[in-house]
Design a protein around this motif. Structure first.
Motif, mmCIF file in Angstrom:
data_model
loop_
_atom_site.group_PDB
_atom_site.id
_atom_site.type_symbol
_atom_site.label_atom_id
_atom_site.label_comp_id
_atom_site.label_asym_id
_atom_site.label_seq_id
_atom_site.Cartn_x
_atom_site.Cartn_y
_atom_site.Cartn_z
ATOM 1 N N UNK A 18 0.823 -1.226 0.000
ATOM 2 C CA UNK A 18 0.000 0.000 0.000
ATOM 3 C C UNK A 18 0.857 1.276 0.000
ATOM 4 N N UNK A 19 2.095 1.147 -0.467
ATOM 5 C CA UNK A 19 3.042 2.263 -0.321
ATOM 6 C C UNK A 19 2.605 3.524 -1.084
ATOM 7 N N UNK A 20 1.847 3.350 -2.201
ATOM 8 C CA UNK A 20 1.434 4.529 -2.968
ATOM 9 C C UNK A 20 0.484 5.419 -2.165
ATOM 10 N N UNK A 22 0.834 6.106 1.108
ATOM 11 C CA UNK A 22 1.370 6.534 2.402
ATOM 12 C C UNK A 22 2.539 7.521 2.338
ATOM 13 N N UNK A 23 2.462 8.504 1.390
ATOM 14 C CA UNK A 23 3.517 9.511 1.423
ATOM 15 C C UNK A 23 3.359 10.388 2.669
ATOM 16 N N UNK A 24 4.325 11.137 3.102
ATOM 17 C CA UNK A 24 5.685 11.158 2.570
ATOM 18 C C UNK A 24 6.478 9.956 3.091
ATOM 19 N N UNK A 25 7.638 9.710 2.471
ATOM 20 C CA UNK A 25 8.387 8.484 2.718
ATOM 21 C C UNK A 25 9.645 8.678 3.565
ATOM 22 N N UNK A 26 10.107 7.557 4.073
ATOM 23 C CA UNK A 26 11.269 7.403 4.960
ATOM 24 C C UNK A 26 10.893 7.874 6.375
ATOM 25 N N UNK A 27 11.758 7.550 7.338
ATOM 26 C CA UNK A 27 11.418 7.776 8.748
ATOM 27 C C UNK A 27 11.149 9.237 9.052
ATOM 28 N N UNK A 28 11.754 10.126 8.249
ATOM 29 C CA UNK A 28 11.598 11.551 8.521
ATOM 30 C C UNK A 28 10.662 12.236 7.527
ATOM 31 N N UNK A 70 6.441 2.264 -11.274
ATOM 32 C CA UNK A 70 5.227 1.512 -11.646
ATOM 33 C C UNK A 70 5.113 0.259 -10.785
ATOM 34 N N UNK A 71 6.245 -0.400 -10.548
ATOM 35 C CA UNK A 71 6.230 -1.592 -9.687
ATOM 36 C C UNK A 71 5.742 -1.226 -8.278
ATOM 37 N N UNK A 72 6.275 -0.123 -7.747
ATOM 38 C CA UNK A 72 5.859 0.274 -6.395
ATOM 39 C C UNK A 72 4.358 0.560 -6.364
ATOM 40 N N UNK A 73 3.830 1.161 -7.441
ATOM 41 C CA UNK A 73 2.371 1.408 -7.509
ATOM 42 C C UNK A 73 1.592 0.097 -7.553
ATOM 43 N N UNK A 74 2.202 -0.935 -8.148
ATOM 44 C CA UNK A 74 1.482 -2.212 -8.268
ATOM 45 C C UNK A 74 1.304 -2.888 -6.912
ATOM 46 N N UNK A 75 1.985 -2.394 -5.887
ATOM 47 C CA UNK A 75 1.859 -2.992 -4.550
ATOM 48 C C UNK A 75 0.674 -2.397 -3.784
ATOM 49 N N UNK A 76 -0.050 -1.514 -4.452
ATOM 50 C CA UNK A 76 -1.222 -0.885 -3.848
ATOM 51 C C UNK A 76 -2.446 -1.321 -4.630
ATOM 52 N N UNK A 77 -3.485 -1.729 -3.937
ATOM 53 C CA UNK A 77 -4.688 -2.164 -4.646
ATOM 54 C C UNK A 77 -5.879 -2.201 -3.718
ATOM 55 N N UNK A 78 -6.926 -2.836 -4.191
ATOM 56 C CA UNK A 78 -8.133 -2.935 -3.384
ATOM 57 C C UNK A 78 -8.283 -4.360 -2.881
ATOM 58 N N UNK A 79 -8.661 -4.486 -1.646
ATOM 59 C CA UNK A 79 -8.942 -5.816 -1.113
ATOM 60 C C UNK A 79 -10.342 -6.181 -1.582
ATOM 61 N N UNK A 80 -10.451 -7.331 -2.230
ATOM 62 C CA UNK A 80 -11.751 -7.746 -2.749
ATOM 63 C C UNK A 80 -12.354 -8.790 -1.813
ATOM 64 N N UNK A 81 -13.558 -8.504 -1.362
ATOM 65 C CA UNK A 81 -14.210 -9.422 -0.429
ATOM 66 C C UNK A 81 -14.324 -10.802 -1.065
ATOM 67 N N UNK A 82 -13.992 -11.836 -0.358
ATOM 68 C CA UNK A 82 -14.121 -13.196 -0.885
ATOM 69 C C UNK A 82 -12.913 -13.657 -1.668
ATOM 70 N N UNK A 83 -11.824 -12.894 -1.646
ATOM 71 C CA UNK A 83 -10.598 -13.379 -2.297
ATOM 72 C C UNK A 83 -10.124 -12.468 -3.407
ATOM 73 N N UNK A 84 -9.034 -12.850 -4.028
ATOM 74 C CA UNK A 84 -8.463 -12.039 -5.094
ATOM 75 C C UNK A 84 -9.188 -12.335 -6.400
#
Ligand code: HEM
Length: 88
Positions: A18-20, A22-28, A70-84
């Motif tokens: 879900x990184x897309x 949750x900006x801003x990034x890194x500990x600071x 684009x890869x980092x964006x692919x780690x963000x999506x919608x949880x679909x009820x009842x499975x993928x």
């Protein structure tokens, strides 16, 4: 904190799930976009005596940087009820 000298300056590696969302990034929060994160790694991070050798200048092309974002964006999506989608 482990107290081990080898762990000095180390950070817990965060999840990229879900990184897309949750900006801003890194500990600071110093990097505002995923593109800025990829550029940061491409430069080899910020030099410090404890920097992991895996963080080094990468010499990425524009295409490679875009592909990583684009890869980092692919780690963000919608949880679909009842499975993928693949399971339905
Ligand atoms: C091009 C390669 C890499 C990409 C695209 C990448 C991506 C990211 C992203 C997007 C974040 C921000 C997460 C957030 O703030 O929610 C992050 C943080 C982090 N990554 Fe990476 N990463 C890469 C390489 C590495 C490597 C090689 C290491 C370990 C040697 C590493 C360890 C970490 C750690 C410890 C953090 C947290 C840093 C902090 O909070 O300041 N990453 N990474």
């Amino acid at each position: 904190m482990s107290g081990l000298d080898a762990d000095r300056g180390a950070f817990k590696t965060p999840t990229l799930r879900e990184v897309a969302r949750t900006p801003p990034y890194m500990h600071d929060g110093s990097l505002r976009t995923l593109d800025a994160v990829v550029r940061f790694y491409d430069r080899g991070g910020r030099m410090n005596p404890h920097l992991d050798p895996a963080v080094r200048p990468l010499g990425l092309s524009r295409n490679e940087r875009h592909a990583l974002v684009a890869f980092l964006h692919s780690l963000t999506g919608q949880v679909i009820e009842g499975g993928t989608r693949a399971e339905r």
